[in-house]
Enzyme design. Structure first.
Site, short mmCIF file in Angstrom:
data_model
loop_
_atom_site.label_atom_id
_atom_site.label_comp_id
_atom_site.label_asym_id
_atom_site.label_seq_id
_atom_site.Cartn_x
_atom_site.Cartn_y
_atom_site.Cartn_z
N ARG A 41 0.90 -1.34 0.06
CA ARG A 41 0.11 0.01 -0.07
C ARG A 41 0.78 1.27 0.00
NH1 ARG A 41 -3.47 3.06 3.93
NH2 ARG A 41 -5.37 3.55 3.06
N ILE A 67 -7.33 7.37 -1.07
CA ILE A 67 -6.98 6.19 -1.12
C ILE A 67 -7.99 5.39 0.03
CG2 ILE A 67 -5.08 6.17 0.30
CD1 ILE A 67 -3.89 3.71 -1.04
N SER A 68 -8.93 4.42 -0.25
CA SER A 68 -9.69 4.00 0.62
C SER A 68 -9.02 3.34 1.89
CB SER A 68 -10.73 2.93 0.21
OG SER A 68 -11.53 3.37 -1.14
N GLN A 69 -9.66 3.43 3.10
CA GLN A 69 -9.32 2.79 4.27
C GLN A 69 -9.32 1.30 3.97
OE1 GLN A 69 -12.38 3.29 7.25
NE2 GLN A 69 -11.25 2.10 8.70
#
Length: 219
Positions: A41, A67-69
């Site tokens: 990530r 950017i998503s959790q």
């Protein structure tokens, strides 16, 4: 300064801790957890912010997007019940992190992003720097990608006021659609199983907050 792409024991250890945290939050699918524990990530972050990469938080990536959790990515992915070889339509490529998780699980991914700068970045970074190969498209995700339909699974990574009928039509019988539905402040995660040509089973789950789905078939 050019982005450095390195992945050593420090980053791998941080991913392991992230996986442990997601398990404690209720994520159970072993393949989802393996994928989260494998995809680097931090590659989606400027090097200055690598210390944020493995926290269970969303983070700005530019163009008004985030950017998503990781928990949200894991939650949606778990609902899809991905099997190796599944043909998946992803609405909203964004950073490409969710795309990589799906690819890591063995899915064939068709992903569409309306923000041209994000589209150009992900279609270069994912295959060239990370080795993840998807089918990338730039355009209105709210209408899906009819040309390559039908799909085994469809995932929408932006909040919509209703479930677009055009996406349901692109789903195979037996296929699953996962989409956050609600207003611009909060949405309920919804899963839809297509049991017949015009028959669906719908389950409404937990509350989330996504950026809005934008397009003629959205807001």
């Amino acid at each position: 300064m050019a982005q450095k792409y390195i992945d050593n024991y420090k980053e791998k250890g941080a991913r392991k801790r992230l996986v442990d945290a997601l398990q404690k939050k209720g994520i159970q699918d072993a393949e989802v957890l393996r994928a989260i524990g494998t995809v680097p990530r931090h590659y989606f972050f400027a090097e200055t912010f690598w210390n944020q990469a493995y926290k269970d938080i969303a983070f700005p990536i530019g163009e008004g997007q985030t950017i998503s959790q990781p928990y949200t990515v894991a939650y949606q992915t778990e609902l899809l019940h991905i099997r190796k070889g599944d043909k998946v339509l992803e609405i909203g490529t964004g950073s490409g992190y969710q795309t990589c998780v799906l690819l890591e699980m063995g899915a064939t991914v068709y992903t569409i992003e309306r923000q041209e700068k994000l589209y150009e970045k992900t279609k270069y970074v994912l295959p060239e720097k990370m080795g993840y190969k998807a089918h990338f498209f730039c355009g209105d995700g709210s209408i899906g990608i009819v040309k390559h339909a039908p799909y085994d699974k469809i995932i929408v990574t932006a909040g919509a006021p209703t479930v677009p009928d055009v996406l349901l039509k692109q789903l195979k019988i037996g296929g699953v659609l996962v989409i956050p539905v609600g207003d611009e402040e909060s949405q309920k995660m919804v899963t839809i199983l297509k049991v017949g040509e015009h028959d669906y089973e719908k389950i409404v789950l937990d509350t989330f907050r996504f950026v809005p789905l934008v397009g003629d078939k959205a807001w």
